[in-house]
Every structure is written in structure tokens, then in C-alpha cells.
Design an enzyme around this catalytic site. Structure first.
Site, PDB file in Angstrom:
ATOM      1  N   LYS A   1     -53.648 -23.632   9.681  1.00 35.15           N
ATOM      2  CA  LYS A   1     -53.657 -24.964  10.320  1.00 35.15           C
ATOM      3  C   LYS A   1     -52.749 -25.984   9.632  1.00 35.15           C
ATOM      4  O   LYS A   1     -52.971 -27.179   9.713  1.00 35.15           O
ATOM      5  CB  LYS A   1     -55.093 -25.515  10.417  1.00 35.15           C
ATOM      6  CG  LYS A   1     -56.018 -24.608  11.180  1.00 35.15           C
ATOM      7  CD  LYS A   1     -55.599 -24.466  12.609  1.00 35.15           C
ATOM      8  CE  LYS A   1     -55.531 -23.060  13.075  1.00 35.15           C
ATOM      9  NZ  LYS A   1     -54.713 -22.868  14.250  1.00 35.15           N
TER      10      LYS A   1
ATOM     11  N   THR B   1     -48.107 -23.531  10.770  1.00 33.57           N
ATOM     12  CA  THR B   1     -47.514 -22.189  10.762  1.00 33.57           C
ATOM     13  C   THR B   1     -46.744 -21.899  12.051  1.00 33.57           C
ATOM     14  O   THR B   1     -45.613 -21.401  12.021  1.00 33.57           O
ATOM     15  CB  THR B   1     -48.636 -21.131  10.631  1.00 33.57           C
ATOM     16  OG1 THR B   1     -49.614 -21.604   9.718  1.00 33.57           O
ATOM     17  CG2 THR B   1     -48.094 -19.795  10.222  1.00 33.57           C
TER      18      THR B   1
ATOM     19  N   TRP C   1     -45.378 -23.835  14.267  1.00 32.64           N
ATOM     20  CA  TRP C   1     -44.142 -24.619  14.351  1.00 32.64           C
ATOM     21  C   TRP C   1     -43.050 -23.986  13.475  1.00 32.64           C
ATOM     22  O   TRP C   1     -41.914 -23.762  13.909  1.00 32.64           O
ATOM     23  CB  TRP C   1     -44.449 -26.039  13.885  1.00 32.64           C
ATOM     24  CG  TRP C   1     -43.382 -27.051  14.058  1.00 32.64           C
ATOM     25  CD1 TRP C   1     -42.253 -26.930  14.835  1.00 32.64           C
ATOM     26  CD2 TRP C   1     -43.330 -28.355  13.460  1.00 32.64           C
ATOM     27  NE1 TRP C   1     -41.519 -28.089  14.754  1.00 32.64           N
ATOM     28  CE2 TRP C   1     -42.158 -28.968  13.922  1.00 32.64           C
ATOM     29  CE3 TRP C   1     -44.167 -29.049  12.593  1.00 32.64           C
ATOM     30  CZ2 TRP C   1     -41.797 -30.261  13.533  1.00 32.64           C
ATOM     31  CZ3 TRP C   1     -43.813 -30.334  12.208  1.00 32.64           C
ATOM     32  CH2 TRP C   1     -42.647 -30.934  12.672  1.00 32.64           C
TER      33      TRP C   1
ATOM     34  N   HIS D   1     -51.204 -15.513   5.716  1.00 34.08           N
ATOM     35  CA  HIS D   1     -51.951 -16.617   5.095  1.00 34.08           C
ATOM     36  C   HIS D   1     -52.432 -16.201   3.697  1.00 34.08           C
ATOM     37  O   HIS D   1     -53.202 -16.909   3.069  1.00 34.08           O
ATOM     38  CB  HIS D   1     -53.183 -16.969   5.933  1.00 34.08           C
ATOM     39  CG  HIS D   1     -52.885 -17.698   7.215  1.00 34.08           C
ATOM     40  ND1 HIS D   1     -51.955 -18.697   7.314  1.00 34.08           N
ATOM     41  CD2 HIS D   1     -53.439 -17.584   8.460  1.00 34.08           C
ATOM     42  CE1 HIS D   1     -51.945 -19.168   8.552  1.00 34.08           C
ATOM     43  NE2 HIS D   1     -52.825 -18.511   9.265  1.00 34.08           N
TER      44      HIS D   1
ATOM     45  N   ARG E   1     -50.440 -29.051   4.147  1.00 32.86           N
ATOM     46  CA  ARG E   1     -50.734 -30.246   4.922  1.00 32.86           C
ATOM     47  C   ARG E   1     -51.866 -31.008   4.237  1.00 32.86           C
ATOM     48  O   ARG E   1     -52.659 -30.406   3.501  1.00 32.86           O
ATOM     49  CB  ARG E   1     -51.203 -29.767   6.309  1.00 32.86           C
ATOM     50  CG  ARG E   1     -51.401 -30.823   7.335  1.00 32.86           C
ATOM     51  CD  ARG E   1     -51.859 -30.190   8.642  1.00 32.86           C
ATOM     52  NE  ARG E   1     -51.810 -31.134   9.732  1.00 32.86           N
ATOM     53  CZ  ARG E   1     -52.222 -30.889  10.954  1.00 32.86           C
ATOM     54  NH1 ARG E   1     -52.698 -29.693  11.266  1.00 32.86           N
ATOM     55  NH2 ARG E   1     -52.152 -31.798  11.892  1.00 32.86           N
TER      56      ARG E   1
ATOM     57  N   SER F   1     -58.204 -29.819  11.959  1.00 35.29           N
ATOM     58  CA  SER F   1     -57.504 -28.900  12.860  1.00 35.29           C
ATOM     59  C   SER F   1     -58.230 -27.552  12.884  1.00 35.29           C
ATOM     60  O   SER F   1     -58.447 -26.959  13.945  1.00 35.29           O
ATOM     61  CB  SER F   1     -56.064 -28.720  12.379  1.00 35.29           C
ATOM     62  OG  SER F   1     -55.387 -27.829  13.201  1.00 35.29           O
TER      63      SER F   1
ATOM     64  N   ARG G   1     -52.787 -28.253  19.606  1.00 34.97           N
ATOM     65  CA  ARG G   1     -53.854 -29.204  19.935  1.00 34.97           C
ATOM     66  C   ARG G   1     -53.213 -30.572  20.119  1.00 34.97           C
ATOM     67  O   ARG G   1     -52.883 -30.963  21.218  1.00 34.97           O
ATOM     68  CB  ARG G   1     -54.936 -29.190  18.845  1.00 34.97           C
ATOM     69  CG  ARG G   1     -56.239 -29.865  19.241  1.00 34.97           C
ATOM     70  CD  ARG G   1     -57.245 -29.774  18.119  1.00 34.97           C
ATOM     71  NE  ARG G   1     -56.797 -30.444  16.913  1.00 34.97           N
ATOM     72  CZ  ARG G   1     -57.043 -31.726  16.614  1.00 34.97           C
ATOM     73  NH1 ARG G   1     -57.762 -32.460  17.438  1.00 34.97           N
ATOM     74  NH2 ARG G   1     -56.585 -32.263  15.505  1.00 34.97           N
ATOM     75  N   LYS G   2     -52.977 -31.299  18.984  1.00 33.47           N
ATOM     76  CA  LYS G   2     -52.343 -32.615  19.091  1.00 33.47           C
ATOM     77  C   LYS G   2     -50.984 -32.654  18.397  1.00 33.47           C
ATOM     78  O   LYS G   2     -50.085 -33.362  18.814  1.00 33.47           O
ATOM     79  CB  LYS G   2     -53.235 -33.678  18.470  1.00 33.47           C
ATOM     80  CG  LYS G   2     -54.457 -34.025  19.288  1.00 33.47           C
ATOM     81  CD  LYS G   2     -55.135 -35.250  18.701  1.00 33.47           C
ATOM     82  CE  LYS G   2     -56.235 -35.764  19.605  1.00 33.47           C
ATOM     83  NZ  LYS G   2     -56.936 -36.893  18.986  1.00 33.47           N
TER      84      LYS G   2
HETATM   85  P1  A3P Z   1     -53.640 -30.087  15.169  1.00 32.03           P
HETATM   86  O1  A3P Z   1     -54.863 -29.287  15.351  1.00 32.03           O
HETATM   87  O2  A3P Z   1     -53.811 -31.182  14.152  1.00 32.03           O
HETATM   88  O3  A3P Z   1     -53.067 -30.599  16.435  1.00 32.03           O
HETATM   89  P2  A3P Z   1     -51.118 -23.501  12.575  1.00 32.03           P
HETATM   90  O4  A3P Z   1     -49.917 -23.227  13.387  1.00 32.03           O
HETATM   91  O5  A3P Z   1     -50.889 -23.325  11.098  1.00 32.03           O
HETATM   92  O6  A3P Z   1     -52.298 -22.788  13.087  1.00 32.03           O
HETATM   93  O7  A3P Z   1     -51.402 -25.072  12.707  1.00 32.03           O
HETATM   94  C1  A3P Z   1     -51.839 -25.618  13.913  1.00 32.03           C
HETATM   95  C2  A3P Z   1     -51.571 -27.099  13.876  1.00 32.03           C
HETATM   96  O8  A3P Z   1     -50.156 -27.321  14.056  1.00 32.03           O
HETATM   97  C3  A3P Z   1     -52.253 -27.811  15.019  1.00 32.03           C
HETATM   98  O9  A3P Z   1     -52.517 -29.128  14.548  1.00 32.03           O
HETATM   99  C4  A3P Z   1     -51.183 -27.779  16.099  1.00 32.03           C
HETATM  100  O10 A3P Z   1     -51.363 -28.722  17.117  1.00 32.03           O
HETATM  101  C5  A3P Z   1     -49.942 -28.060  15.244  1.00 32.03           C
HETATM  102  N1  A3P Z   1     -48.699 -27.598  15.886  1.00 32.03           N
HETATM  103  C6  A3P Z   1     -48.506 -26.448  16.577  1.00 32.03           C
HETATM  104  N2  A3P Z   1     -47.246 -26.381  17.011  1.00 32.03           N
HETATM  105  C7  A3P Z   1     -46.627 -27.511  16.607  1.00 32.03           C
HETATM  106  C8  A3P Z   1     -45.304 -28.012  16.773  1.00 32.03           C
HETATM  107  N3  A3P Z   1     -44.394 -27.343  17.462  1.00 32.03           N
HETATM  108  N4  A3P Z   1     -45.012 -29.209  16.219  1.00 32.03           N
HETATM  109  C9  A3P Z   1     -45.939 -29.905  15.521  1.00 32.03           C
HETATM  110  N5  A3P Z   1     -47.200 -29.490  15.340  1.00 32.03           N
HETATM  111  C10 A3P Z   1     -47.548 -28.287  15.871  1.00 32.03           C
END
Ligand code: A3P
Length: 342
Positions: free
Chosen positions: A86, A89, A91, A151, A174, A182, A308-309
Site C-alpha cells: 500500500k 507499488t 504505480w 513485498h 509512504r 489504505s 482507491r483515491k
Molecule cells: P489509497 O488507498 O490511499 O488510495 P499498492 O499499489 O502498493 O497496493 O498501493 C495502493 C495505493 O496506491 C492506493 O492508495 C492506490 O489508490 C494508490 N495508487 C494506485 N495507483 C496509483 C497511481 N497510478 N498513482 C497514484 N497512486 C496510486
């Protein structure tokens, strides 16, 4: 145009039939002889979390981690994205894949593999997608540079992945508040789909604060990669989600340089960095064609569950002042004297 270095469909190829028996025996050994002896706690996404070498892992993931440690053969040319869950990853997977493959896949193409096959197929998780449940994926047949994700904490990676001759590792972390929130949302959705009872925010918060979360303690994971990045800066790139949100262009260039494919002046003038950022933006990735198809590794979690956001600071909408203070105190103690700051 250069030959694609890695294609999405190459990422999951089962191990050859003749090796199946041996792999089956290995997993049987983990499941019957090792896992039952490990300390355990309430699971977030499965029945239990198991402590293996000072970190907590979900029921089947722990077997994937053991397989990774015993059988994964890192290559110096590998690019390993190693993050705490979270922390962005998904992105970063998109960015790494599109940076490395920018000469074979145009970032502005509507049929870019990130949009059609999906980010997790382009850069699968070792212990989740490739080494959990039989048949497992064959990483040996993948051509270099392999783009893989995990991870797993630094200290638990196979020895040849670490140190001055190891693979190139990109870590992103983060703010613990946002990472926790998240994760809690993600787990809540997962438990609902799996028809498990709810894990309340308070219970999850207590577990997280005590270090009992998947791949946790969260802080120890980050510190492991932080120390490695100080020791081997050419091998471990240490990034932070909040910095990436603030100045993504700068970090994409830094990432490209670290990956050995710096952005040229000509590319910058052509807008290549902007195209990569647009392709990997929250908007673009969350609405990709693949989002409607589901996910490469079965339905749970679905592709969409990783979006999510995508904002900084959302935790203030859910956590109380006391909770925020508690996380700040833990972070202060954990990071004390390490040079790492929020
Ligand atoms: P939120 O739950 O705060 O919105 P991971 O990829 O490590 O599982 O992390 C997920 C988090 O990254 C989520 O945060 C998700 O919305 C956010 N996320 C996913 N894709 C993203 C992107 N392209 N740019 C920015 N944040 C992104």
C-alpha cells in the site's frame, strides 16, 4: 523499434512438468513441517499471520516467501521492485515497466501492455503471483532484465539479490498513517469478498501498531531498505510516495537513470516523460481496458482493488488524533538515529 525485452504473456509460465513433483514435495514440506511450528497471530486476509524470520506473513504467502528464499535465483540484471504493501507499488510497477520498455512500447499507445494486460502481469509479485499455489511460475525462462516485484523485507531476500553484486532494487515507502488506512480499506474489501467477518479499524490499528500486519512490522521493512540504500546506493533506490506525488517528473528521470536508461534531452523534448506519467497516472491506470477484464491472478483482489483515491493525507479522514499521535510516536522511536525522517 527494438525487440520487446519482456512481454506481458511471458510473465506466467508454469514450471515444466518434470519439475512438478519436486515442487509439490517442497510445498508439502513447508505446509506440513515448517508453517505449523511458526508463531501465529490473527490474519488480515487469511486465517493467520505467521512469523517467519521476524516478519509476519499471511497463510499461503508464507510458503511463497519460503520458496522465494530457497529457490529464486536472482540475476544482477534483474529489476526488483520491493515495497511495503500500500505504498504505491502498482504505480511504480507501471512506471518501471514503461520506462524500461519505452523503445518497444510507445507510452501513448492505446494498446500498451499496461492497459491491455495489466500492471501485475507486466511486473508480477514473486511470492504472490509466481510462487503461491501450484502450479508455480517459472522465472528461469524469463529473459533479462526480468522485472519482478515483492513485498519481502531486504534481509530476507536471497543473498545473491543483496549487496554490491545484487540486483537493482527499487523501494518505495509512504507515511505510515496513509499506508495503514489504505491497507485497512483494501483488507476490508478483500474480507467482504471472501465472506470473512470484518476486521475493525481499531483492531487493525492495534495489530499494525504492534507490528503485526502482513509483511510487517511496517517500520522494520522500510528501515531494512533504507539502510541498504545508504550502503549500496547504486543498487538500492529509496523513494517515497509523497515525493513522487509532489514531483513525479523529477522522480521518473531519477528512476530511469537508476535503471540504466537515462532520459535523453531529445526524449524529454519529445515529451516522453510526460507520456509515461500520463500512462501511469491514477486516472489512466484505474480506467485501463484490463480493469473490466479482471485480474491476471484470479478474481481476488481484482485489478480495480489496487486503486482507491491515490491521494496524500487521506488518513486524516479516518484516524483520530490519538491514533495519529500514536503512529507518530512509534515512527519517531523506530527511526531514531537512522537519519530517516517522515
Ligand atoms: P489509497 O488507498 O490511499 O488510495 P499498492 O499499489 O502498493 O497496493 O498501493 C495502493 C495505493 O496506491 C492506493 O492508495 C492506490 O489508490 C494508490 N495508487 C494506485 N495507483 C496509483 C497511481 N497510478 N498513482 C497514484 N497512486 C496510486
Amino acid at each position: 523499434m527494438a525487440t520487446p525485452l519482456i512481454t506481458a504473456t511471458q510473465c506466467f509460465v508454469p514450471k515444466p512438468k518434470e519439475e512438478e513433483k519436486q515442487v509439490e514435495e517442497t510445498y508439502k514440506r513447508y505446509r506440513q513441517l515448517i508453517v505449523p511450528t511458526l508463531p501465529r497471530q490473527k490474519g488480515w486476509m487469511s486465517e493467520h499471520l505467521y512469523m517467519h524470520q521476524d516478519y509476519w506473513f499471511e497463510t499461503t504467502i508464507v510458503e511463497g516467501v519460503m520458496y522465494l528464499q530457497e529457490h529464486f535465483k536472482p540475476r544482477p540484471a534483474d529489476v526488483l521492485l520491493a515495497t511495503a504493501p500500500k505504498c504505491g507499488t502498482t504505480w511504480l510497477k507501471g512506471l518501471i515497466f514503461s520506462i524500461i520498455n519505452r523503445t518497444c512500447y510507445n507510452a501513448s499507445a492505446k494498446d500498451h501492455p499496461l492497459l491491455t494486460a495489466g500492471v501485475h502481469e507486466c511486473m508480477p509479485f514473486l511470492e504472490v503471483h509466481l510462487f503461491t499455489d501450484l502450479p508455480i511460475g517459472d522465472t528461469e525462462i524469463l529473459s533479462s532484465p526480468r522485472l519482478l516485484s515483492t513485498h519481502v523485507p531486504y534481509a530476507m531476500l536471497p543473498e545473491s539479490a543483496r549487496g554490491p553484486n545484487g540486483c537493482r532494487i527499487v523501494h518505495m515507502w509512504r507515511n505510515p498513517r496513509d499506508a495503514f488506512v489504505s491497507f485497512w480499506h483494501f483488507v476490508t474489501g478483500w474480507r467482504r469478498k471472501a465472506q470473512l467477518s470484518e476486521l475493525s479499524l481499531c483492531e487493525a490499528f492495534d495489530l499494525f501498531s504492534q507490528g503485526v500486519s502482513p509483511y510487517g512490522p511496517f517500520w522494520d521493512q522500510i528501515l531494512g531498505y533504507w539502510k541498504a540504500s545508504q550502503e549500496y546506493p547504486d543498487k538500492v533506490l529509496f523513494l517515497k510516495y509523497e515525493d513522487m506525488k509532489r514531483d513525479p517528473k523529477h522522480l521518473v528521470k531519477k528512476l530511469a537513470e537508476f535503471l540504466g536508461q537515462p532520459v535523453t534531452v531529445e526524449e524529454e523534448e519529445r515529451g516522453v516523460v510526460d507520456e509515461i506519467l500520463a500512462l501511469c497516472s491514477f486516472e489512466s491506470m484505474s480506467k485501463a481496458e484490463v480493469a473490466e477484464k479482471g485480474n491476471f491472478h484470479g478474481g481476488r483482489p481484482s485489478y480495480k482493488d489496487f486503486f482507491r483515491k491515490g491521494e496524500v493525507g487521506d488518513s486524516k479522514n479516518l484516524l483520530t488524533d490519538d491514533m495519529i499521535r500514536r503512529l507518530e510516536e512509534i515512527t519517531k522511536v523506530k527511526f531514531n538515529g537512522t537519519g530517516l525522517e517522515i
